[in-house]
Design an enzyme around this catalytic site. Structure first.
Site, PDB file in Angstrom:
ATOM      1  N   LYS A 188      26.049  70.945  33.936  1.00 60.66           N
ATOM      2  CA  LYS A 188      27.211  71.242  34.781  1.00 60.66           C
ATOM      3  C   LYS A 188      27.587  70.053  35.660  1.00 60.66           C
ATOM      4  CE  LYS A 188      28.160  75.392  33.303  1.00 60.66           C
ATOM      5  NZ  LYS A 188      29.420  75.632  32.535  1.00 60.66           N
ATOM      6  N   ILE A 192      33.606  86.039  32.676  1.00 62.77           N
ATOM      7  CA  ILE A 192      34.608  85.163  33.275  1.00 62.77           C
ATOM      8  C   ILE A 192      35.634  84.724  32.227  1.00 62.77           C
ATOM      9  CG2 ILE A 192      34.932  82.914  34.381  1.00 62.77           C
ATOM     10  CD1 ILE A 192      32.257  83.339  35.805  1.00 62.77           C
ATOM     11  N   TYR A 209      20.623  73.424  32.883  1.00 60.47           N
ATOM     12  CA  TYR A 209      21.953  73.935  33.234  1.00 60.47           C
ATOM     13  C   TYR A 209      22.623  73.037  34.283  1.00 60.47           C
ATOM     14  CZ  TYR A 209      25.464  77.497  34.470  1.00 60.47           C
ATOM     15  OH  TYR A 209      26.630  78.187  34.706  1.00 60.47           O
ATOM     16  N   ASP A 222      35.125  82.250  20.528  1.00 60.56           N
ATOM     17  CA  ASP A 222      33.737  82.563  20.857  1.00 60.56           C
ATOM     18  C   ASP A 222      32.917  82.488  19.570  1.00 60.56           C
ATOM     19  OD1 ASP A 222      31.482  83.265  22.447  1.00 60.56           O
ATOM     20  OD2 ASP A 222      32.829  84.420  23.744  1.00 60.56           O
TER      21      ASP A 222
END
Lengths: 471, 426
Positions: A381, A240, A377, A259
């Site tokens: 999020k 993505i 996770y 990155d």
């Protein structure tokens, strides 16, 4: 296109799917540079007394859309004023038109009895929406309503659009856009996005447009809205993130891809492909925020768009999850975003984030719905949504915005590793009966990043094809 | 030598035969019979026997090939001087009014002093053509030099080729009938069944009243046993009209046999002249033929409705004459279909149509409906295509004269996406 979608769109596949009653995903139309905003006729309607007809007509005229409107004097006058040669439309017109989009100004609805205006407009038209068509309802944010009855009626719109999303089929999508009074001239960026194939995998979302945005200049370059802008994209080396980088570059931005050093080769390849730069560092390092800020100040005199895309998963059910797995996910997915954001906005007018800056976070439907095996996770999020909510007022004060996308099932290397049965369930359990593509997430981010969407602040928009999870 | 400045052309009157429904009273009458009858009635009324007029201009929409010189033949069969020249024109339902424009223009330019304009149509005595394949074989046979060669060609004839080609009321480029075209326009403009039936009822009532008070006495001459238009139903009512089934636009359509004109037979002519010519003969001008305009629209690509051309022609005519749509005392909007009249009026009130399609700054606006088709129009009288223009010119001129002056607007839609409009003033 996944294999099932290919299969059910062959002549035999269509017949079988119809007879057995299988889901019928249609290949979604996606944006190609230079293509018109909307390919086909748009029907513009509204409840009497609405306040958006004029600006909607202008947006459609500027987008070069073919338009029809009901024969109501206010709508006809709005179309005429905008220079739209709008064909008249009446419910009894059994015209063979298929509508590429139905756009309805619901701001005139001030009490629940007037919700019948929705029925009057959509009942005769909803089955005439073209493949991959659009339905957009615009309302007044219930919190801005002048009376309780108006707040109730406006809140009701949400159930209506979400239900249409589940009925409409054939790759079509539906959205609800709440427009704060005073933000009538802020519609262009958002309405264009939702009309166009750029929003292919976004459906049944609720977006708020506030009045802080500032007017879009009349000579705005919609093909390259980010020309002259610098964009930082974390996690840009693949998936993505790479799609986000190339989409922002397509829109004219100079992209600084970031990155971890281990992925520097991939990162450099991405950056080279889009004429951008590569910045290899680990965002969880203690001095990463300072390093990023000084790099952006030194190389680019600041940054206009920041996309917090970097994220990891370390899945285990909570009872089996060690602390390292927990901590790693929270550090990368949540804490680093806070720290980098703080570093970029500190210093008031001298901040690294330029005036009118755009911060876009990547959340997840896991953060909204929760997901077994992803306590870490999902926590991170959901925290990202917290960041959007917490920072939005401060950013608004400096003419900037912060928003988040929450992807659903997106076809990536990560999801390709998911076991087949779970993967198929993830794909099919949405109103569009298929997974999205990385570019769908990227397009939504590009919309948030655009200078034309300054009124869009503090929003979380799911890119999930109206997934059944957490809806 | 400089040509004379244009002068006024005036309408002195007209004559028509009652209009008959198709395959009825006039089923044995030819176009030539009917137009000659209308012409002779005019000669009688205005004492024109033996007169040499400047021109007789007329036409028919459905015409036999043998009638190539239809109007001239009618003149020769009439009591006008055989030295009166004549010519045929054809502009579908606009034929009659276009003929009047041509005659008026020649008068205005001083090229003629007086002329007759009109038209005729029959849907009963319609021309049947040979099957196209048969025609081609017969022509091939005719080209052969030997008997054997001719026989060889004739042996190609197959039974199905003996069926004639019947003239059809459809647009060659779309394959849709005029009614189907108009049904789309009516739906687009949201014209309701009720509004159409109401307009149809008023047409019957107004025409019936016009006959009752003797208005038609010097406009219509009885013919073949008919004294009034055969389609006229003085007792027409909303209830009766509401019972009819839709004939165009499918099961949900709004257009019925009651609010659409029927196929009909008939002829009409009008007498135009210079003021001097009228004065010499002691004839009273009823109205001046002021100006006219013809427009056409691109209905083929669906950009505009087939019968919407008058909606474009009228604003151009108004502009040229410095008039607004409201500056008229009487409006004659030909009722091809009630919905055609109503769609045109709706378009003139629509801001989008008026700004985007007409390029105006604001809508033309609404008209006073009590001034519309006050003596009835085609829904009641019937509509023999080319005859309608002559009927309207004479009736409007008389109505303006009768009320002691005023201004009238004529609007006629025509096949092929055309529209012919004109202004009369008294």
């Amino acid at each position: 296109m996944d294999r099932y979608t290919q299969l059910v769109n062959t002549p035999i596949g269509k017949t079988v799917a119809k007879q057995v009653g299988l889901p019928k995903p249609v290949p979604l139309k996606r944006h190609t540079p230079g293509a018109p905003v909307v390919d086909g006729r748009v029907l513009l309607g509204g409840a009497p007394g609405g306040r958006l007809a004029q600006s909607l007509a202008q947006v459609l005229a500027d987008a070069g859309a073919e338009v029809s409107t009901p024969l109501r004097p206010d709508l006809r006058a709005a179309a005429a004023e905008a220079g739209l040669d709008a064909a008249p439309w009446t419910p009894q017109a059994s015209v063979d038109h298929r509508y590429a989009a139905l756009v309805f100004d619901a701001t005139g609805i001030t009490e629940s009895a007037q919700l019948d205006e929705l029925h009057a407009f959509f009942h005769p038209t909803i089955r005439k929406v073209a493949r991959c068509g659009r339905a957009i309802v615009l309302g007044t944010p219930p919190e801005s309503a002048r009376k309780p009855a108006e707040a109730v009626a406006q809140r009701a719109l949400e159930g209506f659009t979400r239900a249409i999303g589940k009925e409409i089929g054939r790759g079509a999508t539906v959205q609800l856009v709440y427009v704060e009074p005073g933000a009538e001239d802020q519609l262009a960026g958002t309405v264009r996005f939702f009309l166009s194939p750029r929003s292919a995998f976004v459906s049944a979302q609720v977006v708020r447009i506030g009045k802080e945005g500032g007017k879009v200049p009349s000579d705005f370059d919609w093909e390259r809205p980010l020309a002259g802008k610098v964009a930082l994209v974390t996690g840009a080396s693949r998936g993505i993130g790479a799609a986000i980088a190339s989409t922002l570059a397509r829109d004219g931005a100079h992209v600084v891809g970031l990155d971890v050093p281990a992925l520097e080769e991939d990162l450099k390849a991405v950056a080279a492909g889009i004429g951008g730069s590569a910045l290899a560092l680990d965002i969880t390092d203690a001095d990463a925020p300072r390093a990023i800020a000084s790099y952006l100040r030194r190389e680019h005199r600041g940054v206009d768009v920041v996309v917090h895309n970097a994220g990891i998963t370390r899945d285990r059910t909570l009872g089996r999850m060690d602390a390292d797995r927990w901590n790693a996910v929270i550090a990368v997915n949540l804490s680093s975003i806070e720290r980098i954001t703080d570093a970029l906005i500190e210093g008031g007018r001298k901040a690294v984030l330029n005036e009118g800056g755009r911060i876009v976070c990547v959340s997840s439907i896991s953060g909204i719905a929760g997901n077994a095996g992803q306590t870490n996770y999902a926590t991170s999020k959901a925290g990202v949504i917290g960041i959007v909510n917490a920072y939005a007022p401060e950013l608004a004060r400096r003419g900037a915005t912060i928003n988040a996308v929450a992807p659903g099932f997106i076809e990536t290397q990560m999801t390709a590793k998911v076991p087949l049965a779970i993967r198929e369930a993830g794909r099919r359990m949405s109103s569009l009966w298929q997974g999205g593509l990385p570019v769908d997430v990227a397009e939504a981010i590009a919309w948030f990043a655009s200078p034309a969407t300054g009124g869009v602040n503090g929003n979380v928009v799911r890119v999930c094809g109206q997934s059944l999870l957490g809806a | 030598m400089t040509p004379a400045a244009p002068r006024r052309a005036v309408v002195l009157g007209g004559n028509r035969i009652p209009f008959a429904r198709s395959d009825s009273a006039y089923k044995k009458a030819s176009n030539q019979d009917m137009l000659t009858a209308a012409l002779d009635g005019l000669v009688e009324r205005f004492g024109l026997a033996g007169e040499r007029l400047g021109d007789v201009v007329a036409g028919a929409v459905l015409k036999h090939s043998r009638d190539f010189n239809l109007t001239r033949e009618c003149v020769l069969g009439s009591r006008l001087a055989p030295e009166t020249p004549a010519y045929d024109i054809q502009q579908a339902c606009g034929t009659g009014l276009e003929a009047a424009i041509l005659v008026a223009n020649k008068i205005a330019l001083g090229q003629i002093e007086a002329g007759v304009a009109g038209g005729v149509d029959t849907t009963s005595d319609a021309p049947l053509a040979l099957n196209e394949d048969l025609r081609s074989i017969l022509l091939d046979a005719n080209r052969e030099k030997s008997v054997q060669g001719r026989l060889r060609q004739l042996l190609r004839v197959r039974p199905q080729q003996l069926a004639p080609a019947i003239p059809r009321n459809e647009e060659p480029r779309t394959g849709l009938s005029m009614g189907e075209h108009q049904a789309r326009t009516a739906a687009e403009w949201g014209i309701t069944r009720e509004a159409q039936d109401e307009l149809a009822m008023r047409s019957h009532q107004n025409l019936a009243a016009a006959y009752e008070r003797g208005f038609q006495d010097d406009l219509v001459t009885p013919y073949l046993g008919l004294e009034r238009d055969q389609n006229l139903r003085p007792d027409s009512s909303i209830e009766k009209l509401a019972k009819l089934k839709p004939v165009f636009g499918g099961a949900d359509g709004t257009m019925t046999a009651g609010n659409s004109t029927p196929l009909s037979d008939g002829a009409a002519v009008a007498l135009l002249a210079s003021e001097e010519w009228a004065k010499q003969r002691g004839l009273t001008p009823l109205a001046t033929f002021v100006d006219a305009e013809t427009a056409a629209v691109d209905y083929v690509n669906g950009r505009e409705g087939l019968l919407m051309a008058p909606a474009y022609a009228v604003p151009r005519l108004l502009e040229r004459n410095g008039l607004t749509l409201q500056d008229f005392d009487l409006y004659e909007i030909h009722e091809a279909f009630a919905s055609q009249v109503l769609s045109t009026l709706a378009a003139w009130e629509d801001p989008v149509f008026c700004t985007q399609r007409l390029g105006r700054s604001e809508p033309l606006g609404a008209i006073d409906r009590s001034k519309l088709n006050v003596n009835g129009s085609s829904l009641a009288a019937g509509h023999p295509f080319a005859a309608t223009g002559g009927r309207i010119v004479a009736a409007l001129a008389k109505a303006l004269h009768e009320r002691g002056g005023g201004r009238g607007l004529i609007s006629i839609c025509a096949a092929g996406g055309q529209g012919v409009v004109a202004i009369l003033e008294a």
